[in-house]
Design an enzyme around this catalytic site. Sequence first.
Site, mmCIF file in Angstrom:
data_model
loop_
_atom_site.group_PDB
_atom_site.id
_atom_site.type_symbol
_atom_site.label_atom_id
_atom_site.label_comp_id
_atom_site.label_asym_id
_atom_site.label_seq_id
_atom_site.Cartn_x
_atom_site.Cartn_y
_atom_site.Cartn_z
ATOM 1 N N ASP A 173 -7.250 -15.991 -45.194
ATOM 2 C CA ASP A 173 -8.177 -15.569 -46.233
ATOM 3 C C ASP A 173 -8.690 -16.761 -47.039
ATOM 4 O O ASP A 173 -7.898 -17.565 -47.539
ATOM 5 C CB ASP A 173 -7.441 -14.600 -47.174
ATOM 6 C CG ASP A 173 -8.333 -14.089 -48.285
ATOM 7 O OD1 ASP A 173 -9.211 -13.270 -47.999
ATOM 8 O OD2 ASP A 173 -8.151 -14.521 -49.441
ATOM 9 N N ASP A 186 -3.340 -10.344 -42.647
ATOM 10 C CA ASP A 186 -4.081 -11.189 -43.569
ATOM 11 C C ASP A 186 -3.102 -12.151 -44.227
ATOM 12 O O ASP A 186 -2.027 -11.739 -44.651
ATOM 13 C CB ASP A 186 -4.701 -10.299 -44.658
ATOM 14 C CG ASP A 186 -6.169 -10.590 -44.890
ATOM 15 O OD1 ASP A 186 -6.482 -11.759 -45.145
ATOM 16 O OD2 ASP A 186 -6.973 -9.644 -44.822
ATOM 17 N N HIS A 224 -14.509 -5.245 -45.201
ATOM 18 C CA HIS A 224 -14.150 -4.662 -46.502
ATOM 19 C C HIS A 224 -14.839 -5.363 -47.674
ATOM 20 O O HIS A 224 -14.716 -4.917 -48.806
ATOM 21 C CB HIS A 224 -12.636 -4.730 -46.688
ATOM 22 C CG HIS A 224 -12.165 -6.145 -46.826
ATOM 23 N ND1 HIS A 224 -12.217 -7.057 -45.784
ATOM 24 C CD2 HIS A 224 -11.700 -6.818 -47.892
ATOM 25 C CE1 HIS A 224 -11.786 -8.228 -46.212
ATOM 26 N NE2 HIS A 224 -11.456 -8.122 -47.479
ATOM 27 N N ASP A 225 -15.511 -6.482 -47.415
ATOM 28 C CA ASP A 225 -16.228 -7.183 -48.491
ATOM 29 C C ASP A 225 -17.723 -6.912 -48.452
ATOM 30 O O ASP A 225 -18.496 -7.530 -49.194
ATOM 31 C CB ASP A 225 -16.030 -8.701 -48.357
ATOM 32 C CG ASP A 225 -14.604 -9.116 -48.626
ATOM 33 O OD1 ASP A 225 -13.932 -8.441 -49.429
ATOM 34 O OD2 ASP A 225 -14.166 -10.130 -48.040
ATOM 35 N N GLU A 244 -11.362 -17.197 -42.359
ATOM 36 C CA GLU A 244 -12.498 -16.605 -43.045
ATOM 37 C C GLU A 244 -13.387 -17.756 -43.479
ATOM 38 O O GLU A 244 -12.986 -18.591 -44.286
ATOM 39 C CB GLU A 244 -12.061 -15.800 -44.265
ATOM 40 C CG GLU A 244 -13.253 -15.123 -44.904
ATOM 41 C CD GLU A 244 -12.992 -14.547 -46.295
ATOM 42 O OE1 GLU A 244 -13.704 -13.629 -46.670
ATOM 43 O OE2 GLU A 244 -12.104 -15.037 -47.004
ATOM 44 N N ASP A 279 -3.695 8.603 -46.371
ATOM 45 C CA ASP A 279 -2.605 8.752 -47.343
ATOM 46 C C ASP A 279 -1.591 9.741 -46.808
ATOM 47 O O ASP A 279 -1.934 10.877 -46.483
ATOM 48 C CB ASP A 279 -3.200 9.237 -48.667
ATOM 49 C CG ASP A 279 -2.130 9.562 -49.691
ATOM 50 O OD1 ASP A 279 -1.000 9.025 -49.567
ATOM 51 O OD2 ASP A 279 -2.417 10.355 -50.608
HETATM 52 C C1 GLC Z 1 -11.598 -12.892 -49.194
HETATM 53 C C2 GLC Z 1 -11.285 -11.431 -48.996
HETATM 54 C C3 GLC Z 1 -11.696 -10.685 -50.224
HETATM 55 C C4 GLC Z 1 -10.926 -11.218 -51.390
HETATM 56 C C5 GLC Z 1 -11.077 -12.733 -51.533
HETATM 57 C C6 GLC Z 1 -10.035 -13.289 -52.444
HETATM 58 O O1 GLC Z 1 -12.951 -13.115 -49.307
HETATM 59 O O2 GLC Z 1 -11.880 -10.960 -47.828
HETATM 60 O O3 GLC Z 1 -11.520 -9.304 -50.102
HETATM 61 O O4 GLC Z 1 -11.346 -10.601 -52.573
HETATM 62 O O5 GLC Z 1 -10.915 -13.388 -50.307
HETATM 63 O O6 GLC Z 1 -8.776 -13.202 -51.862
HETATM 64 CA CA CA Z 2 0.065 7.136 -50.354
#
Ligand code: GLC
Ligand code: CA
Length: 577
Positions: free
Chosen positions: A232, A130, A352-353, A286, A53
Amino acid sequence: MNVLYIRFMALAIFMLGAFSGYAQNKPGATDTIDRKWWKEAVVYQVYPRSFKDNNGDGIGDLKGIISKLDYIKSLGVDVVWLNPIYSSPNDDNGYDVSDYRNIMKDFGTMDDFDALLKGMHSRGIKLVMDLVVNHSSDEHEWFKQSRSSRTSPYREYYHWWNAEKGKPAYRYSLFDVNHDAWRYDSLTNAYYLHYFSRKQPDLNWENPKLRNEVYGIMKFWADKGIDGFRLDAFQFAAKDTTFPAFPKGYEKNFTQYYGVQGNLHGYLQEMNREVLSKYNVMSVAEGAGNTFEDGHNLVDADRNELNMAYAFEGVDIAKPEGYSITHLKQVFTKWDSAFAAKGWLSIFLANHDQARLVSRFGNDSPEFRALSSKMLTTFLMTMRGTPYYYNGDELGMTNAGFTTIEDYRDVQTLNEYQRQKNIGADLPAYLKRIAFESRDNGRTPFQWNNTANAGFTTGTPWIKVNPNYKNINAAAQEKDANSILNYFRRVVKLRKDNLVLVYGKYTLLDAQNPDTYAYTRELNGRKLLVLLNFTNKAASTQTGIDLNNANVLIGNYQKPSKNGTLLPYEAVVYEVK
Ligand code: GLC
Ligand code: CA
């Protein structure tokens, strides 16, 4: 400079590129390899909300990433994959886009973006963005128009089902509090479809106007000079839009019914023709479908669709009750062999998932956290396929340790909690489950140093910092030659210096060993052996390879094993004769 000279230089550079892989190999070797920059890359994933940040509002931002570009460069990685940074009401942390050509206010401005891209390119780092086009935000102008009337020109941008026809056949929603993917909208007396949250309506890929909008968006970013797209949830984009009822038991095979349907490959070929083929960009999906055939259909070069995909079977193995190493080996081995001759995959165990790499696949106790982090990193960097490595794992960051629902921020976790509550389920059991697997485990702020909030923000972080930042942080690990961070740098360099680790043939050894993972990688007469102990006890492995003359290239112990008996979580890479 005359034209002939330029041609000669171009040829020379081409020949160098084609043959540089042979320099480190034995003469006379002839394995042919189809070299591509995106195959040789190590991808480092930056989760912008939690990275750094810059303005003290508690949310990571683009200026924050810019301030850390030298750190990213120091890792030796060559590509950054950035999670969505487009305008978004943040129902799903940016995966609900309300304007694809603008930057989310929390993250900064387009000028910041341009500076970020410039800063990356000047350091030789590529940027993959993304692309979230299975769905948009319900606050996107398209959706506002679409829901306003049945005759709106945007109506067909989404999937609507008029209520006179009765309720549409059930579809599961991954994030909805009722798991119901159809949401009734009284304005036009119709249901719209959302595979994810109700604020993420699915786009209608059958509509050529929508497809052209997406290609326009992609060109906008490619013209800015970005280097790739991560598509995605794209396997869900094409649906059977007659929306038939699914047969009983379909839930067991989710992807087969929800993904890779209709004309998905036609859309990808069109996208390739219209956009991807016109730029020097890489593309990764993905999801790799439901079968190897699906996976090949996405990535085989002669089909002109995408460059690579990532399959979930490997990452899905880890369960709260643990996982079987033999199973892990089987899964990675079978995906490798299915793509050995053709196609290309990515290699990953976290993003991140997912929960944190070391907490989920390794051992995050003080005794074994560093060793098992290094072991897992050795695995990721020595497999065939492009490694995707998640920010913070290079420090061995751990799961969040949240014990109350108030600490969570993730829409999926929160909606499921509400659902569990509604149906009177065992809430403490649910809290225990999410402590292991909630996506928020991987989303706590990056631990830069031991000052307040781990140096992530001077304000109040949007999600709690893991209190273990006092011990686990980048600044401390910079000073320690033996740290996880410095080991990560060395193993990335090893991969970058040895094409055998990128392209070499993979062979599993000692397959039934329940504790260790052993394999060789071979290219042009060179042979590397990787030995990994996935347990907290010494374990021996029988590979039939004489280690007496083996040369250790890297290992996570001072004195690496030379007799096949590995210490707890030991990892060694040897060059063998
Ligand atoms: C993919 C992303 C995830 C998101 C989902 C809906 O799985 O990696 O973070 O919540 O798509 O966009
Ligand atoms: Ca910030």
